[in-house]
Design a protein around this motif. Structure first.
Motif, PDB file in Angstrom:
ATOM      1  N   SER A  37      -2.165  13.295   8.821  1.00 39.89           N
ATOM      2  CA  SER A  37      -0.921  13.970   9.392  1.00 39.89           C
ATOM      3  C   SER A  37      -1.094  15.458   9.339  1.00 39.89           C
ATOM      4  N   SER A  38      -0.236  16.268   9.941  1.00 42.02           N
ATOM      5  CA  SER A  38      -0.490  17.569  10.005  1.00 42.02           C
ATOM      6  C   SER A  38       0.699  18.475   9.244  1.00 42.02           C
ATOM      7  N   ILE A  40      -6.764  18.184  -0.406  1.00 43.58           N
ATOM      8  CA  ILE A  40      -6.313  17.253   0.534  1.00 43.58           C
ATOM      9  C   ILE A  40      -5.468  16.120  -0.574  1.00 43.58           C
ATOM     10  N   VAL A  41      -4.369  15.738   0.178  1.00 43.93           N
ATOM     11  CA  VAL A  41      -3.178  14.769  -0.435  1.00 43.93           C
ATOM     12  C   VAL A  41      -3.278  13.732   0.242  1.00 43.93           C
ATOM     13  N   TYR A  42      -3.549  12.563  -0.357  1.00 45.39           N
ATOM     14  CA  TYR A  42      -3.543  11.164   0.150  1.00 45.39           C
ATOM     15  C   TYR A  42      -2.280  10.226  -0.239  1.00 45.39           C
ATOM     16  N   VAL A  43      -1.608   9.783   0.810  1.00 43.42           N
ATOM     17  CA  VAL A  43      -0.512   8.878   0.638  1.00 43.42           C
ATOM     18  C   VAL A  43      -0.822   7.539   1.031  1.00 43.42           C
ATOM     19  N   ARG A  44      -0.505   6.430   0.256  1.00 45.59           N
ATOM     20  CA  ARG A  44      -0.752   5.002   0.681  1.00 45.59           C
ATOM     21  C   ARG A  44       0.688   4.467   0.217  1.00 45.59           C
ATOM     22  N   SER A  68       0.031   1.183   4.943  1.00 41.57           N
ATOM     23  CA  SER A  68      -0.837   2.213   5.712  1.00 41.57           C
ATOM     24  C   SER A  68      -1.230   3.598   4.753  1.00 41.57           C
ATOM     25  N   THR A  69      -2.066   4.161   5.048  1.00 42.29           N
ATOM     26  CA  THR A  69      -2.521   5.518   4.409  1.00 42.29           C
ATOM     27  C   THR A  69      -2.371   6.675   5.142  1.00 42.29           C
ATOM     28  N   GLN A  70      -2.068   7.683   4.572  1.00 42.32           N
ATOM     29  CA  GLN A  70      -2.071   9.115   5.440  1.00 42.32           C
ATOM     30  C   GLN A  70      -2.444  10.254   4.594  1.00 42.32           C
ATOM     31  N   SER A  71      -3.079  11.306   5.214  1.00 44.76           N
ATOM     32  CA  SER A  71      -3.558  12.222   4.327  1.00 44.76           C
ATOM     33  C   SER A  71      -3.401  13.668   5.071  1.00 44.76           C
ATOM     34  N   ASP A  72      -3.202  14.798   4.423  1.00 43.51           N
ATOM     35  CA  ASP A  72      -3.032  15.923   4.761  1.00 43.51           C
ATOM     36  C   ASP A  72      -3.625  16.927   3.843  1.00 43.51           C
ATOM     37  N   ASP A  73      -4.000  18.149   4.764  1.00 45.62           N
ATOM     38  CA  ASP A  73      -4.810  19.196   3.625  1.00 45.62           C
ATOM     39  C   ASP A  73      -4.009  20.570   3.762  1.00 45.62           C
TER      40      ASP A  73
END
Length: 212
Positions: free
Chosen positions: A7-8, A74-78, A88-93
């Motif tokens: 995700s941005s 990078i941050v990871y979200v679950r 689901s999982t998401q990530s953004d940097d």
């Protein structure tokens, strides 16, 4: 559960750079999500768990430092359901830039201001047929995000005027990125204070220069 999704706009509303490790992660999960796990590690080592309200939350988060030389964070979200299943999982940097830019050269010379001249805040023009101006020449560099703005003021007691630069990009490899800029200012000041700010918001020290 679904695969990772990039995700941005999770971290600081999608900002490209940050000058501090403290950020805000905006999460919106599936309708059945009740908790979110956040981690700076893709394997969710050391993950922290946060409660969601209506599947969403604004979470204060601490990025890893850049001591190891990696500037892109990078941050990871679950997302997890009430029963504990992963949804689901998401990530953004975001690029962490904590270094201050540097001014290496700065000079100012009297000239005539043009229609495109930048007016220095609170420095009044005299009513003359030929408006007074200053040609400011500046060279600086920034290690990571690149110089984004020049700030100019006539003294420490005056408000500063910002001149935004659009052409100086940063690099994520830690190599200095130089900026050479010439700006015509509409001002009668005989001395100016200048500094540069990088695109992450770090500022150099103010430098006082005399108008020749």
């Amino acid at each position: 559960w679904s695969s990772d999704v990039c995700s941005s706009d999770l971290v600081n509303n999608g900002d490209e750079f940050t000058s501090t490790q403290s950020v805000t992660v905006s999460v919106v999960g599936p309708a059945s999500a009740t908790k979110a796990l956040l981690s700076n590690d893709g394997g969710f080592v050391g993950a922290q768990t946060f409660d969601l309200v209506s599947s969403a939350a604004e979470i204060p988060w601490q990025l890893q430092s850049s001591k190891e030389g990696t500037f892109t964070k990078i941050v990871y979200v679950r997302f997890v359901s009430k029963l504990g299943s992963t949804l689901s999982t998401q990530s953004d940097d975001i690029i962490l830039d904590t270094t201050k830019p540097v001014i290496s050269v700065a000079s100012a010379a009297s000239t005539s201001s043009t229609g495109g001249a930048v007016t220095v805040a609170r420095v009044l023009q005299k009513a003359t047929a030929k408006a007074a101006g200053v040609k400011l020449t500046l060279k600086g560099s920034d290690t990571i995000s690149g110089i984004g703005t020049i700030e100019v003021r006539s003294s420490a007691a005056k408000a500063s005027t910002a001149v935004k630069l659009n052409s100086v990009a940063g690099k994520t490899d830690g190599k200095p990125r130089a900026a050479n800029q010439t700006v015509v200012l509409a001002t009668t000041a005989k001395k100016l204070q200048v500094r540069v700010m990088d695109r992450a918001g770090n500022a150099s020290a103010w430098k006082t220069i005399s108008v020749k």
